[in-house]
Design an enzyme around this catalytic site. Structure first.
Site, mmCIF file in Angstrom:
data_model
loop_
_atom_site.group_PDB
_atom_site.id
_atom_site.type_symbol
_atom_site.label_atom_id
_atom_site.label_comp_id
_atom_site.label_asym_id
_atom_site.label_seq_id
_atom_site.Cartn_x
_atom_site.Cartn_y
_atom_site.Cartn_z
ATOM 1 N N SER A 9 0.836 -1.198 0.000
ATOM 2 C CA SER A 9 0.000 0.000 0.000
ATOM 3 C C SER A 9 0.871 1.249 0.000
ATOM 4 O O SER A 9 1.705 1.444 0.896
ATOM 5 C CB SER A 9 -0.892 0.015 1.243
ATOM 6 O OG SER A 9 -1.403 1.318 1.433
ATOM 7 N N HIS A 33 -1.171 -1.303 -4.236
ATOM 8 C CA HIS A 33 -2.457 -1.056 -3.580
ATOM 9 C C HIS A 33 -2.613 0.447 -3.357
ATOM 10 O O HIS A 33 -1.776 1.077 -2.711
ATOM 11 C CB HIS A 33 -2.472 -1.811 -2.246
ATOM 12 C CG HIS A 33 -3.737 -1.725 -1.469
ATOM 13 N ND1 HIS A 33 -4.779 -2.617 -1.627
ATOM 14 C CD2 HIS A 33 -4.135 -0.866 -0.499
ATOM 15 C CE1 HIS A 33 -5.761 -2.310 -0.780
ATOM 16 N NE2 HIS A 33 -5.386 -1.250 -0.084
ATOM 17 N N ASP A 35 -4.981 3.400 -1.919
ATOM 18 C CA ASP A 35 -6.083 3.673 -0.992
ATOM 19 C C ASP A 35 -6.714 5.025 -1.307
ATOM 20 O O ASP A 35 -6.124 6.073 -1.038
ATOM 21 C CB ASP A 35 -5.558 3.668 0.447
ATOM 22 C CG ASP A 35 -5.189 2.272 0.907
ATOM 23 O OD1 ASP A 35 -6.052 1.388 0.859
ATOM 24 O OD2 ASP A 35 -4.013 2.062 1.305
ATOM 25 N N MET A 37 -9.432 7.616 -0.367
ATOM 26 C CA MET A 37 -10.274 7.981 0.787
ATOM 27 C C MET A 37 -10.868 9.359 0.548
ATOM 28 O O MET A 37 -10.167 10.264 0.078
ATOM 29 C CB MET A 37 -9.433 8.010 2.066
ATOM 30 C CG MET A 37 -8.704 6.708 2.349
ATOM 31 S SD MET A 37 -7.891 6.795 3.961
ATOM 32 C CE MET A 37 -6.887 5.307 3.902
ATOM 33 N N HIS A 66 -8.384 0.445 -3.759
ATOM 34 C CA HIS A 66 -9.245 0.202 -2.600
ATOM 35 C C HIS A 66 -9.989 1.505 -2.324
ATOM 36 O O HIS A 66 -9.392 2.467 -1.840
ATOM 37 C CB HIS A 66 -8.366 -0.230 -1.419
ATOM 38 C CG HIS A 66 -9.122 -0.438 -0.148
ATOM 39 N ND1 HIS A 66 -8.498 -0.550 1.075
ATOM 40 C CD2 HIS A 66 -10.445 -0.548 0.108
ATOM 41 C CE1 HIS A 66 -9.412 -0.737 2.023
ATOM 42 N NE2 HIS A 66 -10.602 -0.723 1.459
ATOM 43 N N MET A 68 -12.273 3.695 -0.380
ATOM 44 C CA MET A 68 -12.931 3.941 0.909
ATOM 45 C C MET A 68 -13.697 5.249 0.766
ATOM 46 O O MET A 68 -13.299 6.298 1.290
ATOM 47 C CB MET A 68 -11.880 4.001 2.029
ATOM 48 C CG MET A 68 -11.363 2.612 2.384
ATOM 49 S SD MET A 68 -9.744 2.669 3.154
ATOM 50 C CE MET A 68 -8.725 2.803 1.694
ATOM 51 N N MET A 137 -11.131 -6.307 5.992
ATOM 52 C CA MET A 137 -10.283 -5.307 6.662
ATOM 53 C C MET A 137 -9.909 -5.799 8.050
ATOM 54 O O MET A 137 -10.765 -6.244 8.823
ATOM 55 C CB MET A 137 -11.027 -3.976 6.813
ATOM 56 C CG MET A 137 -11.279 -3.197 5.529
ATOM 57 S SD MET A 137 -9.796 -2.686 4.661
ATOM 58 C CE MET A 137 -8.961 -1.676 5.880
ATOM 59 N N GLY A 142 -8.948 3.800 7.106
ATOM 60 C CA GLY A 142 -8.708 5.238 7.238
ATOM 61 C C GLY A 142 -7.243 5.612 7.385
ATOM 62 O O GLY A 142 -6.828 6.646 6.890
ATOM 63 N N GLY A 144 -2.938 4.184 7.866
ATOM 64 C CA GLY A 144 -1.918 3.146 7.907
ATOM 65 C C GLY A 144 -1.340 3.045 9.315
ATOM 66 O O GLY A 144 -1.619 3.881 10.178
ATOM 67 N N GLY A 145 -0.568 1.993 9.532
ATOM 68 C CA GLY A 145 0.184 1.875 10.781
ATOM 69 C C GLY A 145 -0.623 1.483 12.006
ATOM 70 O O GLY A 145 -0.132 1.612 13.123
ATOM 71 N N ASP A 173 -6.272 -6.634 4.682
ATOM 72 C CA ASP A 173 -5.655 -5.309 4.630
ATOM 73 C C ASP A 173 -5.724 -4.662 6.007
ATOM 74 O O ASP A 173 -6.808 -4.501 6.567
ATOM 75 C CB ASP A 173 -6.425 -4.470 3.591
ATOM 76 C CG ASP A 173 -5.878 -3.051 3.433
ATOM 77 O OD1 ASP A 173 -4.805 -2.746 3.987
ATOM 78 O OD2 ASP A 173 -6.540 -2.258 2.737
ATOM 79 N N GLY A 174 -4.547 -4.282 6.535
ATOM 80 C CA GLY A 174 -4.485 -3.550 7.799
ATOM 81 C C GLY A 174 -3.641 -4.273 8.821
ATOM 82 O O GLY A 174 -3.977 -5.373 9.259
HETATM 83 C C1 DX5 Z 1 -6.153 1.451 5.725
HETATM 84 C C2 DX5 Z 1 -5.748 1.108 4.310
HETATM 85 C C3 DX5 Z 1 -4.611 0.188 4.229
HETATM 86 C C4 DX5 Z 1 -3.343 0.757 4.843
HETATM 87 C C5 DX5 Z 1 -2.612 -0.392 5.455
HETATM 88 O O1 DX5 Z 1 -7.411 2.017 5.750
HETATM 89 O O2 DX5 Z 1 -6.811 0.513 3.608
HETATM 90 O O3 DX5 Z 1 -4.370 -0.245 2.909
HETATM 91 O O4 DX5 Z 1 -2.498 1.373 3.945
HETATM 92 O O5 DX5 Z 1 -1.519 0.105 6.140
HETATM 93 P P1 DX5 Z 1 -0.736 -0.790 7.183
HETATM 94 O O6 DX5 Z 1 -0.231 -1.985 6.435
HETATM 95 O O7 DX5 Z 1 0.315 0.092 7.701
HETATM 96 O O8 DX5 Z 1 -1.752 -1.200 8.232
HETATM 97 ZN ZN ZN Z 2 -6.295 -0.491 1.655
#
Ligand code: DX5
Ligand code: ZN
Length: 234
Positions: A9, A33, A35, A37, A66, A68, A137, A142, A144-145, A173-174
């Site tokens: 991602s 990937h 994201d 949002m 993806h 969101m 999920m 929303g 990362g990390g 994912d997540g």
């Molecule tokens: C979160 C995203 C993920 C995110 C994952 O809402 O959909 O794709 O980038 O990040 P990590 O791997 O750091 O949890």
């Molecule tokens: Zn994602």
């Protein structure tokens, strides 16, 4: 289960150097990937169709979008039209998921449907044949990390069981990292998204390979156990 795929991602990449950061993982990853949002469906705002179009032009990897966002019925087809090979919408936001999935496939994309951690899979099992991928999920979408939510593992297992012999990928994912990737693969995930575990690593390309190897080993172990017990992933 076949080969495990890794979809890094770019949410954890450097947004000022996306082409460079995608190139870093292009020899080892299967997808990139992205994201999307909208600040409504999730409390964060990232990028939209114009940036995805630029990524498509700059990337050797196929794009795994993806979304969101609210109203994917209206916006998701544009990502398929632009050339994203996989487009995933959230079922919580879709008004007509079957119509939307069919529309995405008609435009040449793989149709993906995502479930937030608290959304059960059971009400949607009849929709599986309309999909190419189910995304479970493992954090609240929303950011990362975030820490991996173990509470979704039984849902991953039930989804894998329901998929059975259907040709549908199961993406997680997540919070996927070296200390959680095996649990995901054992439960039946075959496409793993990782943001911070890839772009937070000193060598993102090597991090992708390490994640795939760990996942593949765990998936192999789970397959062996289910073959021995005569049933799938018990
Ligand atoms: C979160 C995203 C993920 C995110 C994952 O809402 O959909 O794709 O980038 O990040 P990590 O791997 O750091 O949890
Ligand atoms: Zn994602």
């Amino acid at each position: 289960m076949g080969r495990v795929q890794i979809s890094p991602s770019i949410l954890s990449a450097d947004f000022a150097h996306l082409a460079r950061d995608i190139e870093q993982v292009s020899d080892t990853a299967d997808w990139v990937h992205v994201d999307v949002m909208d600040g409504h469906f999730v409390p964060n705002l990232t990028l939209g169709l114009p940036v995805v179009a630029s990524i498509l032009a700059a990337s050797r990897l196929p794009v795994d979008c993806h979304l969101m966002i609210d109203d994917p019925d209206r916006w998701a087809p544009g990502y398929a039209e632009a050339g994203a090979k996989s487009v995933t919408f959230h079922v919580e936001a879709a008004a007509a998921p079957v119509r939307l999935a069919r529309g995405l496939r008609r435009l040449g994309a793989r149709a993906g449907m995502a479930l937030k951690p608290a959304t059960p899979v059971e009400p949607y099992l009849d929709l599986l044949p309309e999909l190419d991928m189910l995304l479970v999920m493992s954090v609240e979408p929303g950011f990362g990390g975030q820490a991996f939510l173990d509470v979704v593992l039984p849902k991953i297992r039930r989804a894998r069981q329901a998929i059975g012999d259907l040709d549908i990928w199961l993406q997680v994912d997540g919070g996927v990292a070296m200390d959680t990737v095996e649990r995901c693969a054992e439960a039946g995930a075959d496409v793993l998204v990782a943001g911070s575990a890839v772009y937070g690593a000193a060598d993102p390309a090597a991090a992708v390979t390490a994640l795939r190897e760990a996942a593949q080993r765990a998936a192999g172990g789970a397959d062996e156990r289910s073959a021995r017990s005569g049933c799938r992933l018990e």
